[in-house]
Design a protein around this motif. Structure first.
Motif, PDB file in Angstrom:
ATOM      1  N   SER A   1     -13.677  18.575  10.593  1.00  9.44           N
ATOM      2  CA  SER A   1     -14.506  18.256   9.443  1.00  9.44           C
ATOM      3  C   SER A   1     -15.055  19.525   8.776  1.00  9.44           C
ATOM      4  CB  SER A   1     -15.634  17.380   9.988  1.00  9.44           C
ATOM      5  OG  SER A   1     -16.745  17.447   9.202  1.00  9.44           O
TER       6      SER A   1
ATOM      7  N   LYS B   1      -9.785  21.422   4.485  1.00  6.50           N
ATOM      8  CA  LYS B   1      -8.470  20.762   4.390  1.00  6.50           C
ATOM      9  C   LYS B   1      -8.275  20.058   3.059  1.00  6.50           C
ATOM     10  CE  LYS B   1      -9.253  17.539   7.389  1.00  6.50           C
ATOM     11  NZ  LYS B   1     -10.658  17.624   7.667  1.00  6.50           N
TER      12      LYS B   1
ATOM     13  N   SER C   1      -6.308  11.143   4.423  1.00  9.29           N
ATOM     14  CA  SER C   1      -6.404  10.069   5.418  1.00  9.29           C
ATOM     15  C   SER C   1      -7.842   9.841   5.869  1.00  9.29           C
ATOM     16  CB  SER C   1      -5.496  10.356   6.616  1.00  9.29           C
ATOM     17  OG  SER C   1      -5.912  11.533   7.266  1.00  9.29           O
ATOM     18  N   GLY C   2      -8.675  10.894   5.820  1.00  5.65           N
ATOM     19  CA  GLY C   2     -10.077  10.731   6.190  1.00  5.65           C
ATOM     20  C   GLY C   2     -10.751   9.721   5.272  1.00  5.65           C
ATOM     21  N   ALA C   3     -10.334   9.700   4.002  1.00  7.36           N
ATOM     22  CA  ALA C   3     -10.935   8.761   3.039  1.00  7.36           C
ATOM     23  C   ALA C   3     -10.640   7.321   3.462  1.00  7.36           C
ATOM     24  CB  ALA C   3     -10.404   9.028   1.634  1.00  7.36           C
TER      25      ALA C   3
ATOM     26  N   TYR D   1     -10.295   6.228   6.617  1.00  7.60           N
ATOM     27  CA  TYR D   1     -11.237   5.910   7.709  1.00  7.60           C
ATOM     28  C   TYR D   1     -12.656   5.749   7.158  1.00  7.60           C
ATOM     29  CZ  TYR D   1      -7.571   6.656  11.124  1.00  7.60           C
ATOM     30  OH  TYR D   1      -6.420   6.532  11.854  1.00  7.60           O
ATOM     31  N   ARG D   2     -12.999   6.568   6.185  1.00 16.08           N
ATOM     32  CA  ARG D   2     -14.332   6.458   5.580  1.00 16.08           C
ATOM     33  C   ARG D   2     -14.482   5.130   4.838  1.00 16.08           C
ATOM     34  NH1 ARG D   2     -17.381  11.501   4.498  1.00 16.08           N
ATOM     35  NH2 ARG D   2     -16.402  13.138   5.713  1.00 16.08           N
TER      36      ARG D   2
ATOM     37  N   GLY E   1     -19.290   9.647   7.040  1.00 16.57           N
ATOM     38  CA  GLY E   1     -18.385  10.476   7.842  1.00 16.57           C
ATOM     39  C   GLY E   1     -18.579  10.212   9.324  1.00 16.57           C
TER      40      GLY E   1
ATOM     41  N   ALA F   1     -17.162   6.929  10.131  1.00 16.01           N
ATOM     42  CA  ALA F   1     -15.693   7.001  10.107  1.00 16.01           C
ATOM     43  C   ALA F   1     -15.184   7.542  11.437  1.00 16.01           C
ATOM     44  CB  ALA F   1     -15.237   7.899   8.961  1.00 16.01           C
ATOM     45  N   SER F   2     -15.870   8.542  11.954  1.00 19.26           N
ATOM     46  CA  SER F   2     -15.455   9.133  13.219  1.00 19.26           C
ATOM     47  C   SER F   2     -15.586   8.107  14.361  1.00 19.26           C
ATOM     48  CB  SER F   2     -16.299  10.388  13.446  1.00 19.26           C
ATOM     49  OG  SER F   2     -16.357  10.746  14.769  1.00 19.26           O
TER      50      SER F   2
ATOM     51  N   ALA G   1     -12.798   5.550  13.945  1.00 19.88           N
ATOM     52  CA  ALA G   1     -11.492   6.162  14.212  1.00 19.88           C
ATOM     53  C   ALA G   1     -11.181   6.331  15.698  1.00 19.88           C
ATOM     54  CB  ALA G   1     -11.429   7.522  13.520  1.00 19.88           C
TER      55      ALA G   1
ATOM     56  N   GLY H   1      -5.754  15.392   7.381  1.00 19.41           N
ATOM     57  CA  GLY H   1      -6.511  14.556   8.319  1.00 19.41           C
ATOM     58  C   GLY H   1      -6.676  15.226   9.666  1.00 19.41           C
TER      59      GLY H   1
ATOM     60  N   ASP I   1      -4.574  13.838  12.494  1.00 21.45           N
ATOM     61  CA  ASP I   1      -3.358  13.554  13.283  1.00 21.45           C
ATOM     62  C   ASP I   1      -2.129  13.416  12.392  1.00 21.45           C
ATOM     63  OD1 ASP I   1      -4.150  11.261  11.969  1.00 21.45           O
ATOM     64  OD2 ASP I   1      -3.679   9.914  13.645  1.00 21.45           O
TER      65      ASP I   1
ATOM     66  N   ARG J   1     -20.296  22.596   3.703  1.00 23.16           N
ATOM     67  CA  ARG J   1     -20.658  21.193   3.474  1.00 23.16           C
ATOM     68  C   ARG J   1     -21.984  21.109   2.714  1.00 23.16           C
ATOM     69  NH1 ARG J   1     -17.251  17.067   4.088  1.00 23.16           N
ATOM     70  NH2 ARG J   1     -17.273  16.610   6.276  1.00 23.16           N
TER      71      ARG J   1
ATOM     72  N   ARG K   1     -19.535  15.603  15.773  1.00 22.13           N
ATOM     73  CA  ARG K   1     -18.337  14.923  15.284  1.00 22.13           C
ATOM     74  C   ARG K   1     -17.064  15.602  15.827  1.00 22.13           C
ATOM     75  NH1 ARG K   1     -16.342  13.656   9.868  1.00 22.13           N
ATOM     76  NH2 ARG K   1     -18.171  14.488   8.821  1.00 22.13           N
TER      77      ARG K   1
ATOM     78  N   ARG L   1     -11.564  12.136  22.028  1.00 20.34           N
ATOM     79  CA  ARG L   1     -11.151  10.727  22.089  1.00 20.34           C
ATOM     80  C   ARG L   1      -9.761  10.647  22.715  1.00 20.34           C
ATOM     81  NH1 ARG L   1     -10.658  10.469  15.675  1.00 20.34           N
ATOM     82  NH2 ARG L   1      -8.598  11.371  15.490  1.00 20.34           N
TER      83      ARG L   1
HETATM   84  O1   DC Z   1     -11.694  14.312   7.121  1.00 16.35           O
HETATM   85  P1   DC Z   1     -12.953  13.450   7.052  1.00 16.35           P
HETATM   86  O2   DC Z   1     -14.215  14.190   7.366  1.00 16.35           O
HETATM   87  O3   DC Z   1     -13.049  12.720   5.753  1.00 16.35           O
HETATM   88  O4   DC Z   1     -12.762  12.337   8.205  1.00 16.35           O
HETATM   89  C1   DC Z   1     -13.794  11.454   8.587  1.00 16.35           C
HETATM   90  C2   DC Z   1     -13.561  10.968  10.008  1.00 16.35           C
HETATM   91  O5   DC Z   1     -12.382  10.143  10.044  1.00 16.35           O
HETATM   92  C3   DC Z   1     -13.316  12.064  11.036  1.00 16.35           C
HETATM   93  O6   DC Z   1     -14.496  12.493  11.656  1.00 16.35           O
HETATM   94  C4   DC Z   1     -12.371  11.438  12.021  1.00 16.35           C
HETATM   95  C5   DC Z   1     -11.653  10.373  11.239  1.00 16.35           C
HETATM   96  N1   DC Z   1     -10.261  10.727  10.910  1.00 16.35           N
HETATM   97  C6   DC Z   1      -9.324  10.525  11.891  1.00 16.35           C
HETATM   98  O7   DC Z   1      -9.670  10.147  13.004  1.00 16.35           O
HETATM   99  N2   DC Z   1      -8.016  10.747  11.622  1.00 16.35           N
HETATM  100  C7   DC Z   1      -7.619  11.189  10.428  1.00 16.35           C
HETATM  101  N3   DC Z   1      -6.325  11.412  10.192  1.00 16.35           N
HETATM  102  C8   DC Z   1      -8.576  11.444   9.416  1.00 16.35           C
HETATM  103  C9   DC Z   1      -9.908  11.206   9.701  1.00 16.35           C
END
Ligand code: DC
Length: 225
Positions: free
Chosen positions: A15, A19, A37-39, A41-42, A98, A101-102, A105, A131, A133, A159, A182, A189
């Protein structure tokens, strides 16, 4: 010259490593599509927060995915995310989202349910995907894999500036604590943890600005295409 077959550029990292900005610039330079991809999950996290779904309840979160109405539209500078037809750009960038989202995820079932959606972003002439992964799980055959790193202190500072620019309030010490928490959750995980793919090029951006990182990444790509 034969036209290039479409390919994926995967950009993973913790985070606040930059990226998102890097992926946006690389996509623009290559004329490729973009997957944040984070968006995704968010957006799911935001939906869960709105509906007061327990973030530890995997089955309930998977249920939310059955009516997961999201889309992205190009904005003036950034892409605008929509949830159930509503522009949620501001809510999406908040630390609370965020963090949620974590948590969302962490669940293997949530991740596997989101695989096809993410892979569906792959279109000609190519995709830049950012992202955690992208290079390890979602696009293991990506032609280029980068892992963008920066120290937690630098990331907290970045940030902070980002949030202030967006007119949101922020505190550096809180941001640093949140980033470290985070990182730890994303790294430890059991499914798709935050680790560089074996074949990823690790880029430390702590002392580089965006332009320098973009040039470095473009040099790698251009030397091989
Ligand atoms: O990149 P970001 O901060 O917007 O992502 C938010 C959360 O989403 C991050 O803490 C973990 C999860 N995430 C994930 O597990 N796999 C991804 N490919 C992208 C985000």
């Amino acid at each position: 010259m034969t036209p290039e077959a479409p390919f994926v550029v995967a950009i993973d990292g913790p985070s606040g490593s930059g990226k998102g900005s890097l992926a946006g610039s690389i996509a623009e330079r290559l004329g490729f599509h973009l997957l944040d991809s984070g968006a995704i999950y968010r957006l799911l996290a935001l939906k869960a927060l709105q509906q007061r779904t327990d973030l530890d309840d995997e089955a309930a979160l998977i249920e939310l995915l059955r009516e997961f109405d999201i889309r992205f539209e190009p904005g003036e500078e950034l892409t605008i995310p929509f949830l159930d037809g509503i522009d949620v750009a501001r809510e999406l960038r908040q630390e609370r989202t965020g963090d949620a989202a974590s948590r969302v995820a962490r669940h293997a079932g949530v991740r596997s349910n989101l695989l096809q959606l993410q892979r569906g972003f792959f279109r000609s002439p190519g995709l830049v995907a950012d992202g955690r992964d992208m290079g390890t799980v979602v696009f293991p055959d990506a032609r280029f894999k980068f892992f963008l790193w920066a120290s937690p202190e630098i990331r907290a500072e970045r940030r902070y500036k980002q949030l202030i620019t967006m007119g949101l309030s922020a505190n550096i010490a809180d941001l640093l604590a949140e980033i470290e928490e985070r990182d730890e959750r994303d790294r430890s995980r059991s499914v798709a943890p935050l680790v560089p793919a074996e074949d990823a090029i690790v880029v430390d951006s702590s002392l580089l600005d965006l332009t320098q990182v973009v040039e470095l990444v473009m040099e790698h790509i251009e030397s091989e295409i």
